[in-house]
Design a protein around this motif. Structure first.
Motif, PDB file in Angstrom:
ATOM      1  N   ASP A 109      -6.278  -4.054  -2.943  1.00  0.00           N
ATOM      2  CA  ASP A 109      -6.754  -4.500  -1.634  1.00  0.00           C
ATOM      3  C   ASP A 109      -7.844  -5.563  -1.789  1.00  0.00           C
ATOM      4  O   ASP A 109      -7.902  -6.509  -0.999  1.00  0.00           O
ATOM      5  CB  ASP A 109      -7.310  -3.311  -0.846  1.00  0.00           C
ATOM      6  N   TYR A 121      -3.817  -0.704   7.866  1.00  0.00           N
ATOM      7  CA  TYR A 121      -3.789   0.695   7.448  1.00  0.00           C
ATOM      8  C   TYR A 121      -3.357   1.638   8.558  1.00  0.00           C
ATOM      9  O   TYR A 121      -2.880   2.745   8.275  1.00  0.00           O
ATOM     10  CB  TYR A 121      -5.137   1.077   6.830  1.00  0.00           C
ATOM     11  N   THR A 148       0.787  -1.233   0.000  1.00  0.00           N
ATOM     12  CA  THR A 148       0.000   0.000   0.000  1.00  0.00           C
ATOM     13  C   THR A 148       0.821   1.287   0.000  1.00  0.00           C
ATOM     14  O   THR A 148       0.433   2.242  -0.693  1.00  0.00           O
ATOM     15  CB  THR A 148      -0.967  -0.006   1.201  1.00  0.00           C
ATOM     16  N   THR A 203      -8.627   2.921   3.357  1.00  0.00           N
ATOM     17  CA  THR A 203      -9.151   2.146   4.489  1.00  0.00           C
ATOM     18  C   THR A 203     -10.650   1.935   4.345  1.00  0.00           C
ATOM     19  O   THR A 203     -11.162   0.819   4.531  1.00  0.00           O
ATOM     20  CB  THR A 203      -8.859   2.862   5.818  1.00  0.00           C
ATOM     21  N   THR A 226      -7.930  -4.844   8.980  1.00  0.00           N
ATOM     22  CA  THR A 226      -7.917  -3.562   8.260  1.00  0.00           C
ATOM     23  C   THR A 226      -7.304  -2.463   9.124  1.00  0.00           C
ATOM     24  O   THR A 226      -6.495  -1.658   8.645  1.00  0.00           O
ATOM     25  CB  THR A 226      -9.345  -3.175   7.844  1.00  0.00           C
ATOM     26  N   SER A 239     -11.277  -0.565   1.701  1.00  0.00           N
ATOM     27  CA  SER A 239     -10.953  -1.909   2.174  1.00  0.00           C
ATOM     28  C   SER A 239     -12.081  -2.473   3.043  1.00  0.00           C
ATOM     29  O   SER A 239     -12.436  -3.647   2.932  1.00  0.00           O
ATOM     30  CB  SER A 239      -9.644  -1.886   2.968  1.00  0.00           C
ATOM     31  N   VAL A 279      -4.791   7.578   2.881  1.00  0.00           N
ATOM     32  CA  VAL A 279      -4.828   6.321   3.637  1.00  0.00           C
ATOM     33  C   VAL A 279      -6.250   6.054   4.135  1.00  0.00           C
ATOM     34  O   VAL A 279      -6.737   4.915   4.079  1.00  0.00           O
ATOM     35  CB  VAL A 279      -3.844   6.363   4.831  1.00  0.00           C
TER      36      VAL A 279
END
Length: 305
Positions: free
Chosen positions: A126, A165, A24, A44, A161, A47, A40
């Protein structure tokens, strides 16, 4: 029960998790520091949508209506991890300088457009890794009722997750924190630590990438070997087990650790060999199909716009 099962099952997905954390940061590289954490956060959220709204229902459907598909899908995901890991190893020895690399280096005039493209690319990547993670977790959950499986998958998915992240956020901001400490630190020790962080981050990212690649090959290879055993082709798995046990017996003081390391190494070598075999097939078959599908999607989006 949910927490315990989620932790145990999540640990078995460690290879894909490490790779997710290693992959990532490249999507965030090159942006203004002020945009790093918002990017980010966007990834997230994507994801979490991947895991909770798409993959979790799909996993529950598989578990309850087509459990026989879990092993083949796991093997397919393991083969993909082997392919990705082998491709990274090959690129180390044969760096790619073709048009794709030039296109990746090109920066469009609109930074917002670039940000959207990068976020979309990170969320697609992801999705693939999350599918593997959720399938591994599903296979590791003991037989239970529907709601316990759903809660375990959701808890593990959310926890992984946050770990991935949250770690990515710390990684991408570490150099900024180090620079601030080096320039603004009140004490010499603080400034020295800041300089060490700034100097050490490039090497740390390289180590993380290497660990991620090794984990992909190890986990991918072990998944395929175990899948073959489940389907009745146990020869390879038995030989790897016997060789690992023999290696452990050779070092009695660290028998367990040596046996584990030997098995992981052999699974990784098998994963690398399988991935190298898959590379030409992927380039000849899957890459053209993927490019065709994505080009159709882009054409539709442009037409609607």
């Amino acid at each position: 029960d949910v927490v315990g099962q989620a932790v145990k099952a999540g640990a078995k997905a460690s290879g894909a998790v490490i790779d997710d954390a290693a992959v990532t940061p490249k999507f965030i590289h090159g942006f203004e520091p002020a945009r790093e954490l918002p990017i980010v956060w966007q990834i997230t959220r994507g994801s979490l949508r991947n895991k909770l709204l798409v993959l979790l229902p799909a996993a529950l459907l598989l578990s309850n209506f087509a459990p026989w598909l879990i092993t083949p899908l796991l093997m397919l995901g393991g083969a993909y991890l082997c392919f990705e890991g082998a491709e990274k190893v090959v690129h180390v020895f044969q760096p790619h300088h073709g048009p794709d690399a030039k296109a990746a280096a090109a920066t469009p005039d609109n930074p917002l457009h670039l940000e959207k493209e990068k976020v979309a690319g990170a969320i697609k990547t992801d999705f693939i890794l999350s599918a593997e993670i959720m399938t591994i977790i599903l296979a590791a959950i003991p037989e239970s009722n529907f709601w316990l499986e759903a809660a375990t998958l959701a808890f593990a998915g959310i926890g992984i997750t946050i770990i991935v992240y949250g770690g990515v956020a710390l990684i991408v901001k570490a150099d900024d924190v180090g620079l601030h400490m080096a320039e603004k630190g009140r004490f010499a020790a603080t400034r020295a630590v800041g300089r060490a962080i700034v100097r050490g981050m490039p090497g740390f990212l390289k180590i993380l990438t290497t660990v991620g690649t090794a984990a992909m090959l190890w986990v991918g290879g072990s998944i395929v070997v175990h899948g073959l055993e489940s389907l009745g082709f146990a020869w390879l798995g038995h030989h790897i087990h016997d060789l690992a046990v023999a290696a452990g017996h050779a070092v009695p003081r660290a028998e367990g650790a040596v046996e584990w390391a030997a098995k992981a190494a052999m699974d990784g070598v098998f994963g690398l060999a399988l991935g190298i075999v898959l590379i030409p097939f992927a380039k000849a078959i899957f890459t053209p199909l993927w490019n065709a599908a994505t080009s159709i999607g882009k054409s539709k989006a442009e037409t609607e716009a």
